[in-house]
Design a protein around this motif. Structure first.
Motif, PDB file in Angstrom:
ATOM      1  N   ASP A  51      16.452 -52.035 -55.918  1.00 24.84           N
ATOM      2  CA  ASP A  51      16.986 -52.088 -54.940  1.00 24.84           C
ATOM      3  C   ASP A  51      16.862 -50.839 -53.879  1.00 24.84           C
ATOM      4  O   ASP A  51      16.769 -51.047 -52.851  1.00 24.84           O
ATOM      5  N   LEU A  52      16.215 -49.982 -54.442  1.00 29.40           N
ATOM      6  CA  LEU A  52      15.847 -48.572 -53.647  1.00 29.40           C
ATOM      7  C   LEU A  52      15.182 -47.553 -54.471  1.00 29.40           C
ATOM      8  O   LEU A  52      15.490 -47.558 -55.805  1.00 29.40           O
ATOM      9  N   ILE A  53      14.285 -47.008 -53.819  1.00 27.38           N
ATOM     10  CA  ILE A  53      13.547 -45.821 -54.325  1.00 27.38           C
ATOM     11  C   ILE A  53      13.731 -44.468 -53.708  1.00 27.38           C
ATOM     12  O   ILE A  53      13.720 -44.429 -52.597  1.00 27.38           O
ATOM     13  N   VAL A  54      14.034 -43.621 -54.764  1.00 25.00           N
ATOM     14  CA  VAL A  54      14.319 -42.285 -54.379  1.00 25.00           C
ATOM     15  C   VAL A  54      12.826 -41.565 -54.606  1.00 25.00           C
ATOM     16  O   VAL A  54      12.578 -41.355 -55.846  1.00 25.00           O
ATOM     17  N   LEU A  55      12.270 -40.743 -53.804  1.00 24.42           N
ATOM     18  CA  LEU A  55      10.863 -40.496 -54.014  1.00 24.42           C
ATOM     19  C   LEU A  55      10.685 -39.213 -53.713  1.00 24.42           C
ATOM     20  O   LEU A  55      10.989 -38.799 -52.364  1.00 24.42           O
ATOM     21  N   ASP A  56      10.309 -38.335 -54.303  1.00 27.27           N
ATOM     22  CA  ASP A  56       9.646 -37.035 -54.248  1.00 27.27           C
ATOM     23  C   ASP A  56       8.247 -36.952 -53.489  1.00 27.27           C
ATOM     24  O   ASP A  56       7.708 -37.667 -53.842  1.00 27.27           O
ATOM     25  N   VAL A  57       8.328 -36.179 -52.492  1.00 27.21           N
ATOM     26  CA  VAL A  57       6.947 -35.726 -51.786  1.00 27.21           C
ATOM     27  C   VAL A  57       5.837 -35.117 -52.652  1.00 27.21           C
ATOM     28  O   VAL A  57       4.675 -35.744 -52.940  1.00 27.21           O
ATOM     29  N   MET A  81      13.145 -40.576 -49.175  1.00 24.69           N
ATOM     30  CA  MET A  81      12.260 -39.547 -49.606  1.00 24.69           C
ATOM     31  C   MET A  81      12.949 -38.106 -49.705  1.00 24.69           C
ATOM     32  O   MET A  81      13.685 -37.487 -48.931  1.00 24.69           O
ATOM     33  N   LEU A  82      12.694 -37.372 -50.742  1.00 22.38           N
ATOM     34  CA  LEU A  82      12.798 -36.023 -50.913  1.00 22.38           C
ATOM     35  C   LEU A  82      11.932 -35.009 -50.701  1.00 22.38           C
ATOM     36  O   LEU A  82      10.975 -35.124 -50.990  1.00 22.38           O
ATOM     37  N   ASP A 100      12.619 -44.961 -45.333  1.00 20.45           N
ATOM     38  CA  ASP A 100      14.094 -45.476 -44.422  1.00 20.45           C
ATOM     39  C   ASP A 100      14.903 -44.302 -44.191  1.00 20.45           C
ATOM     40  O   ASP A 100      15.853 -44.349 -43.199  1.00 20.45           O
ATOM     41  N   ASP A 101      14.638 -43.128 -45.091  1.00 23.13           N
ATOM     42  CA  ASP A 101      15.580 -41.806 -44.859  1.00 23.13           C
ATOM     43  C   ASP A 101      14.770 -40.764 -45.509  1.00 23.13           C
ATOM     44  O   ASP A 101      14.074 -41.148 -46.150  1.00 23.13           O
ATOM     45  N   TYR A 102      15.414 -39.561 -45.395  1.00 27.41           N
ATOM     46  CA  TYR A 102      14.794 -38.436 -45.957  1.00 27.41           C
ATOM     47  C   TYR A 102      15.990 -37.418 -46.367  1.00 27.41           C
ATOM     48  O   TYR A 102      16.875 -37.363 -45.583  1.00 27.41           O
ATOM     49  N   LEU A 103      15.656 -36.662 -47.385  1.00 22.37           N
ATOM     50  CA  LEU A 103      16.922 -35.640 -47.805  1.00 22.37           C
ATOM     51  C   LEU A 103      16.077 -34.404 -48.282  1.00 22.37           C
ATOM     52  O   LEU A 103      15.197 -34.539 -49.085  1.00 22.37           O
ATOM     53  N   PRO A 104      16.240 -33.210 -47.395  1.00 23.21           N
ATOM     54  CA  PRO A 104      15.603 -32.133 -47.884  1.00 23.21           C
ATOM     55  C   PRO A 104      16.006 -31.370 -49.273  1.00 23.21           C
ATOM     56  O   PRO A 104      17.250 -31.612 -49.558  1.00 23.21           O
ATOM     57  N   LYS A 105      15.274 -30.805 -50.117  1.00 21.77           N
ATOM     58  CA  LYS A 105      15.492 -30.042 -51.293  1.00 21.77           C
ATOM     59  C   LYS A 105      15.795 -28.807 -50.779  1.00 21.77           C
ATOM     60  O   LYS A 105      15.410 -28.013 -50.089  1.00 21.77           O
ATOM     61  N   ALA A 194      26.315 -39.640 -40.005  1.00 21.36           N
ATOM     62  CA  ALA A 194      26.371 -38.694 -39.164  1.00 21.36           C
ATOM     63  C   ALA A 194      25.113 -37.739 -39.116  1.00 21.36           C
ATOM     64  O   ALA A 194      24.428 -37.385 -40.375  1.00 21.36           O
ATOM     65  N   ALA A 195      24.914 -37.251 -37.986  1.00 25.45           N
ATOM     66  CA  ALA A 195      23.799 -35.808 -38.060  1.00 25.45           C
ATOM     67  C   ALA A 195      24.244 -34.853 -38.298  1.00 25.45           C
ATOM     68  O   ALA A 195      25.352 -34.269 -38.176  1.00 25.45           O
ATOM     69  N   GLY A 196      23.225 -34.106 -39.049  1.00 23.39           N
ATOM     70  CA  GLY A 196      23.728 -32.854 -39.573  1.00 23.39           C
ATOM     71  C   GLY A 196      23.303 -31.926 -38.169  1.00 23.39           C
ATOM     72  O   GLY A 196      22.707 -32.198 -37.440  1.00 23.39           O
ATOM     73  N   PRO A 197      23.652 -30.403 -38.619  1.00 28.86           N
ATOM     74  CA  PRO A 197      23.715 -29.556 -37.393  1.00 28.86           C
ATOM     75  C   PRO A 197      21.935 -29.261 -36.907  1.00 28.86           C
ATOM     76  O   PRO A 197      21.698 -29.045 -35.720  1.00 28.86           O
ATOM     77  N   LEU A 198      20.969 -29.597 -37.829  1.00 30.80           N
ATOM     78  CA  LEU A 198      19.632 -29.453 -37.347  1.00 30.80           C
ATOM     79  C   LEU A 198      18.746 -30.694 -37.483  1.00 30.80           C
ATOM     80  O   LEU A 198      17.603 -30.931 -37.687  1.00 30.80           O
ATOM     81  N   ASP A 199      19.507 -31.801 -37.509  1.00 27.79           N
ATOM     82  CA  ASP A 199      18.976 -33.056 -37.717  1.00 27.79           C
ATOM     83  C   ASP A 199      18.056 -33.446 -36.538  1.00 27.79           C
ATOM     84  O   ASP A 199      18.670 -33.811 -35.538  1.00 27.79           O
ATOM     85  N   ARG A 200      16.903 -33.752 -36.838  1.00 28.89           N
ATOM     86  CA  ARG A 200      15.927 -34.091 -35.648  1.00 28.89           C
ATOM     87  C   ARG A 200      15.220 -35.627 -35.749  1.00 28.89           C
ATOM     88  O   ARG A 200      14.348 -35.933 -35.298  1.00 28.89           O
ATOM     89  N   THR A 201      16.034 -36.361 -36.841  1.00 31.70           N
ATOM     90  CA  THR A 201      15.607 -37.541 -37.011  1.00 31.70           C
ATOM     91  C   THR A 201      15.500 -38.542 -36.110  1.00 31.70           C
ATOM     92  O   THR A 201      14.285 -39.118 -35.879  1.00 31.70           O
TER      93      THR A 201
END
Length: 241
Positions: A51-57, A81-82, A100-105, A194-201
């Protein structure tokens, strides 16, 4: 009706990360399978449905951006993407090629879980991505959008396709022409978070969309920036069946 819990494929070459993420997702009611690289990922995809892939860059062999570009398409399995902390380039390219979205490590597993649930909510019923515009053709400025096909055609016949994130943003703006929406509102409407403090999405997505629809992206006339306000679709919209 689907009764099984969503199945998540976690692709990361760091064993500690993928094992920890897999255990955490399973502990929170999801099914999770892991893969160490693109080759193993392709094997898992050929054997099961996800249903979804969590994918490291950053992976050996085929990297995450290449994988995302290969797999991303309208209606395909969504991808989160990570990326390396602070690496805006990877995040921007990842969204451009269809993530669809990203998350920083490093990341908090609870935030990853929240992102996963938000993306799954958006993709659970694909028709909701288009909202009231599903099945319609929308004309705006010098463009025509076939909503069901996600096909964008200019008045001169030039055709382009939209990534999932570009499509969601454009539909959100088309449903609210001439209304000023701030970044938090746009992120909530398009990503369900919600957006984070430095979220530029949103800024990145607007820039990509402008490059596709504006005559001069540096002097936009369709999606305008409102100082201290946000963004607005500054044109009339005509909707036909």
């Amino acid at each position: 009706m689907k009764t099984e819990s969503p199945h998540i494929l976690v692709v990361d070459d760091h064993r500690d990360i993928r094992d920890a993420v897999t255990r955490f997702l399973e502990k929170n009611g999801l099914r999770a399978t892991s893969a160490a690289d693109a080759v193993e990922m392709d094997q898992k995809l050929s054997l099961g449905s996800f249903d979804l892939i969590v994918l490291d860059v950053m992976m050996p062999g085929e990297d995450g951006l290449s994988v995302c570009r290969r797999l991303a398409a309208p209606g395909s399995c969504p991808i989160i993407m990570l990326t390396a902390l602070g690496d805006d380039t990877d995040r921007i390219i990842g969204l451009e090629v269809g993530a669809d979205d990203y998350l920083p490590k490093p990341f908090n597993p609870r935030e990853l879980l929240a992102r996963i649930k938000a993306v799954l909510r958006r993709t659970e019923r694909p028709e909701t991505l288009a909202g009231a515009l599903a099945g319609k053709t929308v004309r705006f400025a010098h463009w025509s959008l076939d909503v069901d096909r996600r096909s964008l055609v200019s008045e001169t016949g030039v055709q382009d396709t939209l990534s999932n994130s570009e499509f969601r943003l454009l539909v959100t703006l088309l449903e609210r022409p001439r209304l000023v929406l701030n970044r938090d509102q746009l992120l909530d409407l398009t990503a369900g978070r919600a957006a984070g403090p430095l979220d530029r999405t949103i800024d990145n997505q607007v820039s990509r969309l402008r490059r596709k629809i504006e005559v001069d992206p540096m002097r936009p006339k369709i999606i305008t920036t409102v100082r201290n306000g946000g963004y607005s679709l500054a044109c009339d919209v005509e909707i036909t069946s």
